[in-house]
Scaffold this motif. Structure first.
Motif, PDB file in Angstrom:
ATOM      1  N   GLN A  22      -1.862   9.624  13.731  1.00  0.00           N
ATOM      2  CA  GLN A  22      -3.114   9.200  13.105  1.00  0.00           C
ATOM      3  C   GLN A  22      -4.331   9.801  13.819  1.00  0.00           C
ATOM      4  OE1 GLN A  22      -3.365   7.292  10.149  1.00  0.00           O
ATOM      5  NE2 GLN A  22      -1.238   7.977  10.225  1.00  0.00           N
ATOM      6  N   LEU A  23      -4.249   9.909  15.128  1.00  0.00           N
ATOM      7  CA  LEU A  23      -5.364  10.441  15.912  1.00  0.00           C
ATOM      8  C   LEU A  23      -5.485  11.959  15.840  1.00  0.00           C
ATOM      9  CD1 LEU A  23      -4.935   8.246  19.100  1.00  0.00           C
ATOM     10  CD2 LEU A  23      -6.878   8.178  17.524  1.00  0.00           C
ATOM     11  N   PHE A  24      -4.363  12.662  15.872  1.00  0.00           N
ATOM     12  CA  PHE A  24      -4.389  14.115  16.038  1.00  0.00           C
ATOM     13  C   PHE A  24      -3.762  14.894  14.894  1.00  0.00           C
ATOM     14  CE2 PHE A  24      -4.231  12.223  20.339  1.00  0.00           C
ATOM     15  CZ  PHE A  24      -5.497  12.590  20.761  1.00  0.00           C
ATOM     16  N   GLY A  25      -3.194  14.219  13.903  1.00  0.00           N
ATOM     17  CA  GLY A  25      -2.572  14.910  12.777  1.00  0.00           C
ATOM     18  C   GLY A  25      -1.224  15.509  13.154  1.00  0.00           C
ATOM     19  N   THR A  26      -0.599  16.119  12.183  1.00  0.00           N
ATOM     20  CA  THR A  26       0.747  16.672  12.382  1.00  0.00           C
ATOM     21  C   THR A  26       0.749  17.779  13.426  1.00  0.00           C
ATOM     22  OG1 THR A  26       1.352  16.119  10.115  1.00  0.00           O
ATOM     23  CG2 THR A  26       2.702  17.780  11.226  1.00  0.00           C
ATOM     24  N   GLU A  27      -0.167  18.723  13.310  1.00  0.00           N
ATOM     25  CA  GLU A  27      -0.186  19.841  14.266  1.00  0.00           C
ATOM     26  C   GLU A  27      -0.478  19.360  15.681  1.00  0.00           C
ATOM     27  OE1 GLU A  27       0.818  22.997  13.829  1.00  0.00           O
ATOM     28  OE2 GLU A  27       1.386  22.303  11.833  1.00  0.00           O
ATOM     29  N   GLY A  28      -1.381  18.393  15.824  1.00  0.00           N
ATOM     30  CA  GLY A  28      -1.687  17.854  17.140  1.00  0.00           C
ATOM     31  C   GLY A  28      -0.491  17.136  17.750  1.00  0.00           C
ATOM     32  N   LEU A  29       0.223  16.369  16.922  1.00  0.00           N
ATOM     33  CA  LEU A  29       1.412  15.672  17.400  1.00  0.00           C
ATOM     34  C   LEU A  29       2.485  16.663  17.832  1.00  0.00           C
ATOM     35  CD1 LEU A  29       2.984  13.060  17.888  1.00  0.00           C
ATOM     36  CD2 LEU A  29       3.644  13.101  15.480  1.00  0.00           C
TER      37      LEU A  29
END
Length: 90
Positions: free
Chosen positions: A64-71
């Motif tokens: 939720q905080l960083f999106g798919t790419e961030g995760l």
């Protein structure tokens, strides 16, 4: 529970609280909630993950905080860390 030199094929494998030594995993679904785990000299081929409990909640929050790419970037940091990039609390 301790598993030694066992083969798991086409089944769900709960990781929390277990240890696996010289085991083989073929087409399994690993279920993990963030509990204690020990794996030594195991072979894995064709597997999926199902995260549960607090670990699942934490991963969802990061998504939720960083999106798919961030995760993906965060997870990659733990699976392929560079020197000095991963720290754990004392």
């Amino acid at each position: 529970m301790d598993f030694v030199e066992e083969t798991f094929e086409g089944v769900d494998v709960t990781l929390d609280g277990n240890s696996y030594e010289r085991c083989r995993f073929e087409s399994v679904n690993f279920i993990y909630g963030g509990g204690s785990l020990k794996m030594t000299d195991c072979h894995m081929n064709h597997f999926t993950w199902r995260f549960t409990g607090d670990l699942a909640n934490g991963l969802y929050a990061l998504h939720q905080l960083f999106g798919t790419e961030g995760l993906i970037t965060i997870i990659r940091g733990f699976t392929d860390p560079k020197a000095g990039t991963v720290g754990f609390p004392a």
